[in-house]
Design a protein around this motif. Structure first.
Motif, mmCIF file in Angstrom:
data_model
loop_
_atom_site.group_PDB
_atom_site.id
_atom_site.type_symbol
_atom_site.label_atom_id
_atom_site.label_comp_id
_atom_site.label_asym_id
_atom_site.label_seq_id
_atom_site.Cartn_x
_atom_site.Cartn_y
_atom_site.Cartn_z
ATOM 1 N N GLY A 126 0.793 -1.243 0.000
ATOM 2 C CA GLY A 126 0.000 0.000 0.000
ATOM 3 C C GLY A 126 0.810 1.269 0.000
ATOM 4 O O GLY A 126 0.269 2.364 0.001
ATOM 5 N N ARG A 127 2.151 1.183 -0.027
ATOM 6 C CA ARG A 127 2.874 2.437 0.182
ATOM 7 C C ARG A 127 3.180 3.194 -1.107
ATOM 8 O O ARG A 127 3.347 2.621 -2.163
ATOM 9 C CB ARG A 127 4.119 2.235 1.034
ATOM 10 C CG ARG A 127 5.229 1.456 0.410
ATOM 11 C CD ARG A 127 6.313 1.194 1.447
ATOM 12 N NE ARG A 127 7.366 0.373 0.906
ATOM 13 C CZ ARG A 127 8.389 -0.099 1.607
ATOM 14 N NH1 ARG A 127 8.493 0.157 2.879
ATOM 15 N NH2 ARG A 127 9.311 -0.834 1.021
ATOM 16 N N PHE A 128 3.215 4.507 -0.970
ATOM 17 C CA PHE A 128 3.582 5.367 -2.096
ATOM 18 C C PHE A 128 4.225 6.632 -1.516
ATOM 19 O O PHE A 128 4.175 6.845 -0.298
ATOM 20 C CB PHE A 128 2.370 5.695 -2.982
ATOM 21 C CG PHE A 128 1.224 6.395 -2.296
ATOM 22 C CD1 PHE A 128 0.284 5.678 -1.571
ATOM 23 C CD2 PHE A 128 1.074 7.770 -2.391
ATOM 24 C CE1 PHE A 128 -0.789 6.320 -0.939
ATOM 25 C CE2 PHE A 128 0.002 8.427 -1.771
ATOM 26 C CZ PHE A 128 -0.926 7.689 -1.037
ATOM 27 N N SER A 129 4.833 7.426 -2.392
ATOM 28 C CA SER A 129 5.469 8.630 -1.848
ATOM 29 C C SER A 129 5.318 9.796 -2.811
ATOM 30 O O SER A 129 5.008 9.609 -3.997
ATOM 31 C CB SER A 129 6.945 8.360 -1.554
ATOM 32 O OG SER A 129 7.590 7.955 -2.726
ATOM 33 N N CYS A 130 5.531 10.982 -2.281
ATOM 34 C CA CYS A 130 5.445 12.196 -3.101
ATOM 35 C C CYS A 130 6.612 12.179 -4.089
ATOM 36 O O CYS A 130 7.759 11.951 -3.693
ATOM 37 C CB CYS A 130 5.524 13.423 -2.203
ATOM 38 S SG CYS A 130 5.698 14.943 -3.160
ATOM 39 N N ALA A 131 6.302 12.438 -5.361
ATOM 40 C CA ALA A 131 7.352 12.396 -6.382
ATOM 41 C C ALA A 131 8.310 13.572 -6.233
ATOM 42 O O ALA A 131 9.440 13.525 -6.715
ATOM 43 C CB ALA A 131 6.719 12.412 -7.772
ATOM 44 N N LYS A 132 7.865 14.631 -5.526
ATOM 45 C CA LYS A 132 8.704 15.817 -5.445
ATOM 46 C C LYS A 132 9.572 15.819 -4.176
ATOM 47 O O LYS A 132 10.780 15.928 -4.258
ATOM 48 C CB LYS A 132 7.816 17.059 -5.475
ATOM 49 C CG LYS A 132 8.546 18.298 -5.889
ATOM 50 C CD LYS A 132 7.589 19.426 -6.227
ATOM 51 C CE LYS A 132 8.302 20.745 -6.074
ATOM 52 N NZ LYS A 132 7.415 21.771 -5.526
#
Ligand code: AMP
Length: 218
Positions: A126-132
């Motif tokens: 389920g994890r994701f992160s801010c591309a910036k």
């Protein structure tokens, strides 16, 4: 202070490393982040690493040891550092001992983060992160306050790691138990291993780690 966060993928090492780094003003060194940066930059190490990482295998010891040995020479590591994702093999652990010995420094503590199988898989998938700015999120446990907008920098672009999928998770866990789990014994025998229960909420785990670190700073 020099410390290692040890635990399987999804145990929360990166999340806790960031909190410790902000709270105690010591730098976080994540070999995974450094390798992903090398992949993105297309360096020779990155080209080699990409395929290995996508499979969930370990990048060659010599490559990661070189990355860490160069990095800890930098000025911001003088106050100490948090190793997140390194060492991952007994050979890397022995190399780290030697690097620190040569520099007259010492490893203070190894925090072992223990988590159950179901939680690991759920956290990874389920994890994701801010591309910036890189802020980490999770579909269930840590959504942005406003949907699709990063809490920290306001960006609307997010990324998911190529290796954070159900197919690769099994191999990453196998690799952890085959190659990395022996480090639990290695550091136990040196009497610097401190296990914490990694199953609770982010703040609860952080509080446990904080108690361990305070005890060391005494
Ligand atoms: P991580 O972000 O720590 O989950 O690391 C992602 C991937 O990078 C791992 O599955 C490995 O392929 C590679 N990697 C990161 N750190 C190391 C290390 N210390 N030794 C070997 N491979 C590593």
């Amino acid at each position: 202070m020099i410390l290692i966060l040890l635990g399987p993928p999804g145990a929360g090492k990166g999340t806790q490393a960031k909190l410790i780094s902000n709270g105690r003003n010591i730098v976080q060194l994540s070999t995974g982040d450094m390798l992903r940066a090398a992949v993105a930059a297309g360096t020779p190490a990155g080209v080699h690493a990409k395929e290995v990482m996508d499979r969930g295998d370990l990048v060659a010891d010599e490559i990661v040891i070189k990355i860490i040995s160069d990095r800890i020479e930098e000025r911001d590591c003088r106050q100490g550092f948090i190793l997140d994702g390194f060492p991952r093999t007994l050979m890397q652990a022995a190399a780290l001992d030697k690097l620190l010995l040569d520099k007259g420094r010492k490893l203070d503590v190894v925090i072992e983060m223990r988590t159950g199988y179901k939680e690991l898989v759920e956290r990874i998938v389920g994890r994701f992160s801010c591309a910036k700015c890189g802020e980490g999120y999770h579909d269930r446990f840590k959504r942005p306050h406003v949907d699709d907008v990063c809490d920290v920098c306001g960006s609307t672009e997010f990324t998911r790691r190529a290796d954070d999928n159900v197919d690769t998770v099994t191999n990453r866990l196998m690799t952890y138990y085959a190659d990395t789990a022996p480090l639990i014994g290695y550091y136990f025998a040196k009497n610097i291993l401190r296990p914490v229960d990694g199953m609770g909420a982010i703040e609860e785990v952080a509080a446990q780690i904080s108690r361990e670190l305070d005890a060391i700073e005494g």
